[in-house]
Every structure is written in structure tokens, then in C-alpha cells.
Scaffold this motif. Sequence first.
Motif, PDB file in Angstrom:
ATOM      1  N   GLY A  94       0.995  -1.095  -0.200  1.00  0.00           N
ATOM      2  CA  GLY A  94       0.120   0.126  -0.006  1.00  0.00           C
ATOM      3  C   GLY A  94       0.701   1.029  -0.091  1.00  0.00           C
ATOM      4  O   GLY A  94       1.997   1.067   0.822  1.00  0.00           O
ATOM      5  N   VAL A  95       0.589   2.366  -0.825  1.00  0.00           N
ATOM      6  CA  VAL A  95       1.411   3.384  -0.886  1.00  0.00           C
ATOM      7  C   VAL A  95       0.592   4.643  -0.715  1.00  0.00           C
ATOM      8  O   VAL A  95      -0.904   4.455  -0.548  1.00  0.00           O
ATOM      9  CB  VAL A  95       1.813   3.692  -2.221  1.00  0.00           C
ATOM     10  N   GLY A 100      -4.582   9.805   0.487  1.00  0.00           N
ATOM     11  CA  GLY A 100      -4.702   8.755   1.745  1.00  0.00           C
ATOM     12  C   GLY A 100      -3.769   7.641   1.011  1.00  0.00           C
ATOM     13  O   GLY A 100      -3.512   7.391   0.068  1.00  0.00           O
ATOM     14  N   PRO A 101      -3.630   6.513   2.233  1.00  0.00           N
ATOM     15  CA  PRO A 101      -2.823   5.399   1.787  1.00  0.00           C
ATOM     16  C   PRO A 101      -3.829   4.515   1.057  1.00  0.00           C
ATOM     17  O   PRO A 101      -5.345   4.510   1.179  1.00  0.00           O
ATOM     18  CB  PRO A 101      -2.790   4.719   3.135  1.00  0.00           C
ATOM     19  N   ARG A 141     -10.380   4.487  -6.466  1.00  0.00           N
ATOM     20  CA  ARG A 141     -10.262   5.740  -6.494  1.00  0.00           C
ATOM     21  C   ARG A 141     -10.144   6.485  -7.941  1.00  0.00           C
ATOM     22  O   ARG A 141      -9.551   5.605  -8.552  1.00  0.00           O
ATOM     23  CB  ARG A 141      -9.313   6.201  -5.744  1.00  0.00           C
ATOM     24  N   ASN A 142     -10.170   7.648  -7.777  1.00  0.00           N
ATOM     25  CA  ASN A 142      -9.907   8.215  -9.323  1.00  0.00           C
ATOM     26  C   ASN A 142      -8.412   8.329  -9.726  1.00  0.00           C
ATOM     27  O   ASN A 142      -7.550   8.368  -9.045  1.00  0.00           O
ATOM     28  CB  ASN A 142     -10.409   9.670  -8.983  1.00  0.00           C
ATOM     29  N   ARG A 143      -8.442   7.483 -10.843  1.00  0.00           N
ATOM     30  CA  ARG A 143      -7.097   7.319 -11.367  1.00  0.00           C
ATOM     31  C   ARG A 143      -6.027   6.628 -10.728  1.00  0.00           C
ATOM     32  O   ARG A 143      -4.902   6.843 -10.713  1.00  0.00           O
ATOM     33  CB  ARG A 143      -6.479   8.643 -12.003  1.00  0.00           C
ATOM     34  N   GLN A 144      -6.578   5.655  -9.756  1.00  0.00           N
ATOM     35  CA  GLN A 144      -5.838   5.167  -8.706  1.00  0.00           C
ATOM     36  C   GLN A 144      -4.679   4.298  -9.240  1.00  0.00           C
ATOM     37  O   GLN A 144      -3.425   4.545  -8.737  1.00  0.00           O
ATOM     38  CB  GLN A 144      -6.626   4.109  -7.931  1.00  0.00           C
ATOM     39  N   MET A 148      -0.839   5.281  -8.630  1.00  0.00           N
ATOM     40  CA  MET A 148       0.185   3.997  -7.974  1.00  0.00           C
ATOM     41  C   MET A 148       1.448   3.852  -8.603  1.00  0.00           C
ATOM     42  O   MET A 148       2.501   3.851  -7.845  1.00  0.00           O
ATOM     43  CB  MET A 148      -0.736   2.871  -7.503  1.00  0.00           C
ATOM     44  N   THR A 149       1.160   3.702  -9.960  1.00  0.00           N
ATOM     45  CA  THR A 149       2.537   3.168 -10.703  1.00  0.00           C
ATOM     46  C   THR A 149       3.368   4.571 -10.877  1.00  0.00           C
ATOM     47  O   THR A 149       4.611   4.219 -10.776  1.00  0.00           O
ATOM     48  CB  THR A 149       2.258   2.675 -12.333  1.00  0.00           C
ATOM     49  N   ALA A 150       2.819   5.620 -11.014  1.00  0.00           N
ATOM     50  CA  ALA A 150       3.632   6.947 -11.145  1.00  0.00           C
ATOM     51  C   ALA A 150       4.331   6.947  -9.740  1.00  0.00           C
ATOM     52  O   ALA A 150       5.354   7.422  -9.761  1.00  0.00           O
ATOM     53  CB  ALA A 150       2.729   8.095 -11.376  1.00  0.00           C
TER      54      ALA A 150
END
Length: 183
Positions: A94-95, A100-101, A141-144, A148-150
Amino acid sequence: MSRVILFNKPFGVLSQFTDAKSPTPRPTLSGFIDVPGVYPAGRLDRDSEGLLVLTDDGKLQARIADPKHKLSKTYFVQVEGAPSDTELAPLRQGVTLKDGPTRPAKVRLIDPPTLWERDPPVRFRKSVPDCWLEITISEGRNRQVRRMTAHIGFPTLRLVRWRVGNWTLDGIVSGKHLAVDAS
């Protein structure tokens, strides 16, 4: 009995039936689906492709879209660069993003999947490698996935949602839809 439609949303199509906000009309679901009374359960960004579930059942729609139900969603993600297993580890733990996380994701490197051609094609650069990941999350979430990868330094080039719960894109061509059982 609830109606459920699985749609393989092409790149550039909005996850809604109308586009009143744009001065220039953009492609919407109405150009592909002529089934009255169904609505998307969740959304898929305009620049993402793949599985969009539509239903006429409000309770089912909420169960699919609401993160509290933790329905898993699996994506095939082409990223810029070639992350190592160590570099992917933060996604599994989890990032923390600006909102938020995230919950821990299931992530693995995969061979390039056999997919339809994208229009327009993903930009290719000889000097920058890319690779494919399979990422499964239980929130939306929006564009999650892109964020995350970015966050770990590997921007998303192409994002294809392959699975939502037990439903998959198996056998559904881009731009086509299939009626299935609600189970």
C-alpha cells in the motif's frame, strides 16, 4: 432478475451515455450500447480501456462500485520502464497518495497480454523500455492505478481493466458488449 452487461470500453470513450459538458461531442456509451435502463457500475477513465459493468439493479451497482464491498478489479498495465520486484513491493504494501493510503495491491510482472490494437497506439520509444504488470486492487479511487505506478516511478502507458469480481473480458471484442447472469 437483474440485467448485467459487460462492455469492452475502447480508449477515448466516456463511461456515461451523454456528454453535455464538451463543446465538441466525444464518444459515449450511447454509441455502443442500446439497452434501456442500464447504467455503469463505477467508471473507467476516458484514456483507459476494458471492462465496464452496466446493470439496471441499483443494489448491485452499489456493491460493484462502493469500495466498502472490496470487490477486486484486475488491470493489465503497461508501464514505462522495467520495475524490479523490489520496486513493486510498495504497491503490495500500500502506498500513500495525496488522498491517503491505498489498500495493498496484488502485483506481478507478466508477459505482454494478447490485446486488441489501441487507437491511437501507445507511443513507442526505442531508448525507454516498457513492461506489463497485472495489478489487482479492491478499491477504485480516481485514476488510482495510474497514480500508484507513477508514485513508484513507472508511469502508466496503457491501462486495461480485465476483471471486475468474477466477470472478465474473455471473448468480448473492444467496442462490443455481452449480457450475462448477475451472479
